[in-house]
Structures are given as structure tokens and as C-alpha cells.
Scaffold this motif. Sequence first.
Motif, mmCIF file in Angstrom:
data_model
loop_
_atom_site.group_PDB
_atom_site.id
_atom_site.type_symbol
_atom_site.label_atom_id
_atom_site.label_comp_id
_atom_site.label_asym_id
_atom_site.label_seq_id
_atom_site.Cartn_x
_atom_site.Cartn_y
_atom_site.Cartn_z
ATOM 1 N N ALA A 604 0.830 -1.204 0.000
ATOM 2 C CA ALA A 604 0.000 0.000 0.000
ATOM 3 C C ALA A 604 0.868 1.258 0.000
ATOM 4 C CB ALA A 604 -0.930 -0.001 1.200
ATOM 5 N N GLU A 605 1.922 1.255 0.827
ATOM 6 C CA GLU A 605 2.795 2.435 0.879
ATOM 7 C C GLU A 605 3.488 2.676 -0.454
ATOM 8 O OE1 GLU A 605 5.578 2.018 4.029
ATOM 9 O OE2 GLU A 605 4.029 1.783 5.582
ATOM 10 N N ALA A 606 3.930 1.613 -1.095
ATOM 11 C CA ALA A 606 4.649 1.733 -2.360
ATOM 12 C C ALA A 606 3.710 1.856 -3.558
ATOM 13 C CB ALA A 606 5.568 0.523 -2.547
ATOM 14 N N ARG A 607 2.400 1.802 -3.297
ATOM 15 C CA ARG A 607 1.387 1.830 -4.353
ATOM 16 C C ARG A 607 1.590 0.696 -5.359
ATOM 17 N NH1 ARG A 607 -1.623 6.662 -4.653
ATOM 18 N NH2 ARG A 607 -1.011 8.141 -3.026
ATOM 19 N N ASP A 608 2.110 -0.411 -4.847
ATOM 20 C CA ASP A 608 2.256 -1.609 -5.680
ATOM 21 C C ASP A 608 0.939 -2.381 -5.582
ATOM 22 O OD1 ASP A 608 2.935 -3.891 -7.029
ATOM 23 O OD2 ASP A 608 4.676 -4.387 -5.783
ATOM 24 N N VAL A 609 -0.056 -1.871 -6.272
ATOM 25 C CA VAL A 609 -1.408 -2.406 -6.146
ATOM 26 C C VAL A 609 -1.500 -3.866 -6.601
ATOM 27 C CG1 VAL A 609 -3.797 -2.136 -6.922
ATOM 28 C CG2 VAL A 609 -2.458 -0.132 -6.229
ATOM 29 N N PRO A 610 -0.909 -4.261 -7.732
ATOM 30 C CA PRO A 610 -1.028 -5.670 -8.136
ATOM 31 C C PRO A 610 -0.512 -6.648 -7.078
ATOM 32 C CG PRO A 610 -0.288 -4.346 -9.983
ATOM 33 C CD PRO A 610 -0.250 -3.452 -8.779
ATOM 34 N N THR A 611 0.666 -6.346 -6.504
ATOM 35 C CA THR A 611 1.197 -7.233 -5.473
ATOM 36 C C THR A 611 0.276 -7.253 -4.263
ATOM 37 O OG1 THR A 611 3.493 -6.946 -6.165
ATOM 38 C CG2 THR A 611 3.119 -7.625 -3.885
ATOM 39 N N GLY A 612 -0.190 -6.090 -3.845
ATOM 40 C CA GLY A 612 -1.069 -6.024 -2.689
ATOM 41 C C GLY A 612 -2.367 -6.780 -2.905
ATOM 42 N N LEU A 613 -2.977 -6.612 -4.095
ATOM 43 C CA LEU A 613 -4.235 -7.302 -4.373
ATOM 44 C C LEU A 613 -4.031 -8.816 -4.411
ATOM 45 C CD1 LEU A 613 -5.886 -5.066 -7.141
ATOM 46 C CD2 LEU A 613 -6.438 -5.158 -4.709
ATOM 47 N N ARG A 614 -2.955 -9.254 -5.034
ATOM 48 C CA ARG A 614 -2.710 -10.702 -5.107
ATOM 49 C C ARG A 614 -2.465 -11.292 -3.719
ATOM 50 N NH1 ARG A 614 0.349 -9.020 -9.928
ATOM 51 N NH2 ARG A 614 -0.778 -9.785 -11.777
ATOM 52 N N GLY A 642 -6.951 3.491 -7.464
ATOM 53 C CA GLY A 642 -7.374 4.010 -8.761
ATOM 54 C C GLY A 642 -8.210 2.968 -9.482
ATOM 55 N N PRO A 643 -8.205 2.961 -10.818
ATOM 56 C CA PRO A 643 -8.978 1.954 -11.568
ATOM 57 C C PRO A 643 -8.490 0.538 -11.250
ATOM 58 C CG PRO A 643 -8.231 3.714 -13.007
ATOM 59 C CD PRO A 643 -7.509 3.903 -11.720
ATOM 60 N N VAL A 644 -9.418 -0.409 -11.331
ATOM 61 C CA VAL A 644 -9.049 -1.803 -11.070
ATOM 62 C C VAL A 644 -8.044 -2.270 -12.123
ATOM 63 C CG1 VAL A 644 -9.891 -4.163 -10.879
ATOM 64 C CG2 VAL A 644 -11.300 -2.263 -10.060
ATOM 65 N N PRO A 645 -6.885 -2.795 -11.700
ATOM 66 C CA PRO A 645 -5.894 -3.263 -12.675
ATOM 67 C C PRO A 645 -6.485 -4.359 -13.554
ATOM 68 C CG PRO A 645 -4.923 -3.110 -10.488
ATOM 69 C CD PRO A 645 -6.386 -2.923 -10.309
ATOM 70 N N PRO A 646 -6.175 -4.347 -14.839
ATOM 71 C CA PRO A 646 -6.724 -5.359 -15.750
ATOM 72 C C PRO A 646 -6.412 -6.779 -15.282
ATOM 73 C CG PRO A 646 -5.576 -3.625 -16.960
ATOM 74 C CD PRO A 646 -5.287 -3.391 -15.518
ATOM 75 N N GLY A 647 -7.411 -7.639 -15.333
ATOM 76 C CA GLY A 647 -7.227 -9.039 -14.993
ATOM 77 C C GLY A 647 -7.204 -9.338 -13.520
ATOM 78 N N LEU A 648 -7.420 -8.325 -12.681
ATOM 79 C CA LEU A 648 -7.351 -8.541 -11.234
ATOM 80 C C LEU A 648 -8.686 -8.235 -10.560
ATOM 81 C CD1 LEU A 648 -3.819 -7.098 -10.329
ATOM 82 C CD2 LEU A 648 -4.478 -9.473 -10.740
ATOM 83 N N GLY A 649 -9.777 -8.455 -11.271
ATOM 84 C CA GLY A 649 -11.088 -8.185 -10.700
ATOM 85 C C GLY A 649 -11.389 -9.059 -9.496
ATOM 86 N N GLU A 650 -11.015 -10.323 -9.579
ATOM 87 C CA GLU A 650 -11.265 -11.230 -8.452
ATOM 88 C C GLU A 650 -10.443 -10.826 -7.233
ATOM 89 O OE1 GLU A 650 -11.510 -16.081 -7.789
ATOM 90 O OE2 GLU A 650 -10.542 -15.252 -9.578
#
Length: 1006
Positions: A604-614, A642-650
Motif C-alpha cells: 500500500a505504501e509503495a502503491r504496488d497495487v497488483p502485489t497487494g491485491l494478489r 485508482g482503476p481496477v488493474p486489468p485481470g485482477l477483478g477477483e
Amino acid sequence: MRFGILGETRAWRDGGEDVPLGGPARRALLALLLVRPGEAVPADRLAEGGTAGHALHSQVSRLRAALGPDAAIERTGGGYRIAVRPDDVDAGRFERLADAGREALRDGDAERASALLREALNLWRGPALADVPHSETEAVRLEERRLAALEDRIEADLRRGRHRDMVPELRDLLGRHPLRERLAVLLMRALRDGGGRAEALVVFEETRRRLADELGADPSADLAALHQDLLRGDPTPAPARPPAPLTALIGREDDVEGVADLLTSARLVTLTGPGGVGKTRLSVEVAGRAGGDACFAGLAPLRDGAALPRALLGALALREAALHAADAAQGPEDRLVTALADRSLLLVLDNCEHVVEAVAALAGRLLAACPGLRVLATSREPLGITGESLWPVRPLDGDAAVRLFTARASAVRRGFTADPRVVRRICAALDDLPLAIELAAARLRTMDVGDLAGRLDDRLGLPSRGSRTADERHRTLRAVVAWSWDLLTGDERRAAERFTVFAGGATPDAARRICGDDSGALESLVDKSLLELADGRYRMLETIRAYGAERGEPLDDARNAHARHFLELAQAADPHLRSADQLGWLRVLGGEHDNLLAALNWAAEARDVPTGLRLAASLPSYLWIRGGSVAAQAVRLLEVMGPVPPGLGEEYATCVLHAGSDAAGRDVWRRHRVAAEAALEAAWADGNTGRYPAVPFLWMMRRADEPDAQSAFALVLARRDGADPWARAAAHFIAGFGPLATGDAGDAGREFEAAAGGFRALGDRWGTALALDALAGLAARRGDRAAAVALTNEALVLTGELGALDDTADLLVNRGDHRIEADREAARADYERAAAVARRAGSPTYLAAALRGLGDIALLDGDVGAAERLYTDALARFDPYWIKSVGGRATALIGLGRVAAARGDHGTARSRYREAAGAAASTGAFFEGARAVEALAQLEAAEGEPERAARLLGAAAALLGVPSGTAPEALAAHPAAYAEGAALSRAEALRAAGLDASVIGAVSAR
């Protein structure tokens, strides 16, 4: 003369000097003669040792010359014998001492047994008969005796109460002898008696599988009996024990006694002093010597005070209701109060200074509500609340400082000696701070004491006389840490800096991976006291960790590597958590809980959203079973997404699910819920299996009590014929409640059976227990109480293996309900045990359910006053926002109605019954709603209105969907009235029972 064959063959004269024996052939010859001293050894056996033919006589002659007259070698028959006593040989002494130790063990003298067996085992210097080729038979026998003596010694130490101390050694031994069942039994006992019941069950499962796979055998009777004992016992959570000290405490004897004595009269004691003065070490020693239970909570990793209650729940090993009670009134603080209210415990809160206000507030609340609780805090400043007693921890006195330096120096340089005046000057330069002394002493591995003294003088300057303030002493400590840091090699410094990204320590594999250690730097840091290695994990003291985090290059790369590593771990674990391997993987993830949270925080701090979501998407199964919340991390991640990263809706939907598991994330849940559910539906559309099979089920559980939850139910039900076996089983489980609500017990049973079979085939204890509980409820409804009890017993075994206290308490209450008609005393025992388990778990809802059951017992016993108190207490504890509380609240209200009816107050009774019917039916709990309407019918019959009673019984049947069996005489007298009531819709049935329009409208909406 003495001889040794437990290792290299040796001979010693009485003065202790070695006897030169010559080459390998001569040592092998002597070893073979010493295997059975005083007995003849055939020449051909001696020849197997490498000395054949005429050479044998020559070697015997040379050996005679070497040994002299003290050990005559005689020719006898077709071989030779050596004229020494068995006790002259280390193997003979070993066997004598081992036999004596085992005998002492049989006599119950564990202290003597341990001493004798340690003396025996200390005789071993290496492999038995190490110099004898082809000596398998005798060497194997001796090695077997050695292992048996080792097991006996561990048995003695377990009887002496050293349970946790034995665990690392036993794990190592079982790893080297995985098919040795006695070692498995000893390890399971050590874990069980040390509070690690769930870990003990993991050991059994691993051993059982190895025996089956490698030997095709079942566990022995002893192993199986211990397993059953573990399953029968309550799954008591094991609080985090104080860390095992790696070294002796020096110079704090008066402090230990003083603090321990103070804790007998004061319930809150705070150890104050500067960093490095030894507050934590002192608290560990006091907790270790304190009688009764103790729990150690290290608060250094906390980012803020908001995380404190959950940190304490984790330290107490309490499962937190995480993903299914978003609006729960009972927060983690309430759960702590419930868990500790009736418990005697010493709670150690270590490193409070950065969250001191939160600690003060929570400690004050807990101490006020929990009379058996004592708190020992360590902090650089007082908590500042009423009732606090302060114990300043001062630097060591001069003599103790010298003793500490000498002890630590001797550990890194054998035979260390130095001028005491030089050592005293070093300690004085270090302000006599224990951590600074230990860091300096560790440097004597590579420098002499004079050089060390000179370098410290240059770096620090000699201290002034007299007392110094805590701040000045802390500056001294930082200077010593900096000095130690500057002396590190480049590889060591880089490894130390990167290690600071870990929270709660690290396994060697994780540490090497994140620290990039290819040069043994981590081991070198242990040697230099900058890291500790204990129980298979590296740990860094917080003072050193804080300094290292400030040093060198930015640690973004290390934090990224840390987040990736723990993402991979969580992803690898996730499928196993729904399989027979779940116990082992729960233990792995539990050990890395703090690191998983740290990885999410960094994402969250690094705004690494894909890693955080996974990472968030890989944790729901773990958090559901273990209990816990990552709501705060999920909220932060969604705020920066921000917008949901592509392919990471689940993954996005799962993050929203986490955020909604806490009251603080309520607004986030409301903003994202619709979009998240759409993303989840898209991920699972058109027969897709999705990447996270448990998420639709958990999503449905989160939404179960919301008015528009049908879409969430449909998401799960669509998986009933899908590709993923766990999702299929979960869908069958949910599908069973539809026909159950309409009275179709046959269809409901088939769905629950399919769910139980599916979960059982996967080895998922959690899902199997859920399905078995549903089947038990179905059996009870059709009147088969014996089947209901048997199914609940099976479910209890599974929740016991998982250590799931909440669910165990729930099942015990259910079993009590199944038993109450046939065996009131057995039911009473179930309710009492459920109450005890719920209190230990800190679960107000399940404690309320147990109290409701005890109220039923009191009412049956005719004790109306006790029944009223128990029902009232239960109602106050039920969480009104949690769906699991609905049936319990309704049943408690029915109980209060019966109390009023027993006193002749029919007006109050009627009001209670209607309140119960409305509370249950408006949330879909029609079974409990029907029971309330049946109670209304009984009231009408008691008032001389049998026709109205029959009509209400029919209305109850309409609510339930099956004919009621209550008051058959009313049915016989007024069948038309009963039929009229049974033909009503659910809303009409509630209207007939006298409920108001708002409740009827809520039922109609369902």
C-alpha cells in the motif's frame, strides 16, 4: 587404564595421558577386543577388522607393547581376549549408566534419571566403533542404545516440566529418524504440555502419513492413544510464551526478586529505562519464574496503537471473527475482555513507548474488567495510569558488568582472560548497559581486549562520574551500535540493513533470499550479536533493527523482495488450506503472520497495487480458519488503487471483502461492494473456476444477512457442478439451506451429504465440520437425537484438530441441545464445557449460547430465578449484528417467556414469544421463529383456548415448512383450525401470531 570405542578408538592411562595406539589396523583390533571385554574374540572376527593371517599375531604383539601390563591381551582357544573390566570401557560405562537411568525413570525419579542419562550420553565422542570396518551389527546395537538413552533422557526432562525446551531437539531428532514412533510421541507430548496442541496434531498427521507411505503401517497403540487424548481435550489456545533466553541473566537477581514480589501486590508494573538497559530480558526472566500462565506480547512491530488489540489477540492465540461480521458490535477489545475476565494470567507488554497512549487505555480497561489479570510492561516512559507501579531498570553495577563482559567474551574466545581493570574501563565507557557490553564483547572474536578498549575510548570518550540521564545513556548505546555497525564488512552491513524489513524475524531460507546472503553474512551477524538464531528463526533486537533501518541505501528493493517472497508463500499455501495438509500450512502462515501484514502494508505504501491485491486474495482461507483481519491494510490499498488493474477483478473483490470485515472499513465496503460483486461474477462467469475458490463462499457469508443477498447466494450456487471440487462442496452446503427452509428435509440432506463427502475427500476439516453440523441439525429436526450427537461428535474431532475454539464451543452447545431431552446431565456438561471454551476464546456470542443452554437446564430443574438470570445474561452478550447470534437470541427470548409463564405472567410471556418470533423470522431463521409460535400456542392452550392453540400450531408449521408435532391433543380436537393455520403464508402466519407489520414486511421481502 580406560578405553574408548564410542567414537575414535582411544586409550588413556590413569593420569589422563593418551596411549599411542598406532595405525588403523591396530585401533580396529583393540576396538574389537573391547566390544566384550574379558571375553574371547575369534581370530576370524579379528581378521574382519583388517588384520589377516600372520599379520594378526604381529599386530597383537605391538598392541601388547603399547598397552603394557595394565591391559593384558591373552591368547585363548582360537582367538584373543583383553583382560579389562567392562567399566574400564566407555561403552560398558555407558550401558551401565543408561540402565541405571532407565531404572530411575521407572521409579519415578526424573531428576536422578536425567543426571544419569546425561552422564551416559556425554561419554559419546562420535560414531560407535568408528575405526572398525564391517562392524555393522555391534555398532548398530550401540547406536540403538544411544538413541534409546537419548529418548529416556528427554522423557525424564519432560517429567521435570521442560516441555518447550525439548521441542527443538525433538524436532531435529525426528527429522533424522522420521519413522521412530517414540520420538513422535515425545514431541507430541512436549508440544501438548507446552501449549502447542495444534502443533502436536500436525506431528501426528505427518508421522501417520510417513508410516503409511513408507512402511504400509498404522500408528502404534501409544501414538494412536496420544492422538485420541489430544482430540478429547479442549483445544486450549497457547499464549505466546516469553522467548527462551539464549544466555544466563547476570547481575539482575535483586531486580528479578523485587519485580516478582511487586507483582504479588500490584497488578500493573512498568519496567522503565533507556534502550539496551535490559528491560525486555528482565521481563522474560520474571515471566519465566512467575507461577501460572504468562503471555508475552512484543509490541515493537506495531505501526500505531489501533493495531494493539488485534496484536494481543494474536499473542493470546485467539481466533478473531474476521470476514463475516463487518458490523459486529463486539470488537477485538470486547473479545479480549471476554477471554481474560475469568482467567489468571501475567500479560507482558514489551516495548510500549511508541504506542504508550493506546497501551495505557487498553491496559486500564482490561485490568478493570479482568480481576485475575496482571500486566508487566516495559517502556522508556511510564504508562501514566492509576494503579501503575514503576520499577526503574538501571545499568548494571560495576562487578556485574565485568561478569557479563567476561561471560560473553568467553563464549566467543575460549579461555578468555583479561586484566579486570581493563574490562571495568570498557564497561564504564559503555555506561554499563548490558546490550552495549554484549555487542562489544562479541568483537573479541577478531580483536584483543586492549585494542577493543582503545577503540572504544576513541569513539566514546571516558564517561563522567555519577549518574547520567536515560537520554544520554541511549546516545551511548546508539554510539556503540554505530561502532559495531561500522566494523561490519560490506556483505555483513548489507545483510543487516536488509534484514530490518522483516517483522517478527525470519526463517533462514527467507533471510538468505531477501538479504542476498551468499557469503555466510547472516551467521557472522549471529557471531557478532547483531542477530539471534533460536527455534529455527533469525531475530534482530529492536534497538539494532531501528538503527539498521536508518542506515545505508533506501530499502525499497529489500521491501519489494520481502513482499514478493511472502506473496509467493501465501499463494503456495492457499490451495493446501483446503486440503488434508491444512494443519501444517496453517502453522507455516501463522509463524509468518507479522511478515504477511508487513508485506501488505508495504504494497500500500509503495502503491504496488497488483502485489497487494494478489497477496490479499491469497489470505482469506487462512484468515477464516485462523481468525484475524487485514482490514486496515485492505482499506489503505483500495484508497491508493485508482482503476481496477486489468485481470485482477477477483483480487479486487477479495480486497473489498477484507476491508468490509471491520467497522473502520464500513464506508469503503459500501462504496465498492456493487463493483466488487460484479467483478467477482465476471471472474466466475461462463463456467470459469476463478483463481480463489473460497472467495465466493466467503463473500456470500459476509452478505448473508443483507436484504439483497440473493446475488451472493447465486454466485456460490452456480458452482455446484463446476470444475473446482472445493467450490462444488461449498455450493452443495449452501444449496441445502434452500430446501431446509421450505421443509424439504430429503433434498436438504442430499445437499449436505454431498458437501460433507466433497470436503472429506479433500481432507478439509473445516468444511467437513460445517457440513456435519448441518446434518446433525437435520437429524435433530426429524427426531433422531442419537444420529445428531454422533455427527456432532465427528465435527468436534475436526474442530479440535484445527484448534478452532469458537466452533468447538458452538458444537458443544449444539450437542447439549441434542442431548437435553434424553440426558439432562450430559447436556449440562456440554453447556458448561462450551462456556469454559468460549471464555478462553474470548467469544461473547458462544458464551451467550452456552449460558442460554444452562438457562434451559435451570428451567427444567425448576430453578426459575437461575434460569431468568442466565437468559438475561445471554441476551446481553449476543452480538445483535451477527447472523450466528439470531437463533441464540430467539431461544433466550423464548426461555424468558417460559420463565414469565411459569410465574403466571402470561402477558410478559406472550410479549417475549412474539419478540423472539419476529427477531428470528425477519432474518430468515424460521426454525427458531416456529418454536416461538409453538410457545405462543402452548400459552393459548394453558389459557383454555385449544382452537386458537391449534391454529397457531398450524401457523408454526407454515413457518417451518413441516407439520408440527407439538400438542397432539390440540390437533386431534381441532384439525380444521390446525389445517387453516398450516395453509397460511409465512407473512400470514406471523400476522396470526400477533406480530407487527414491520416484521411481516421484512419476512415478505425474503
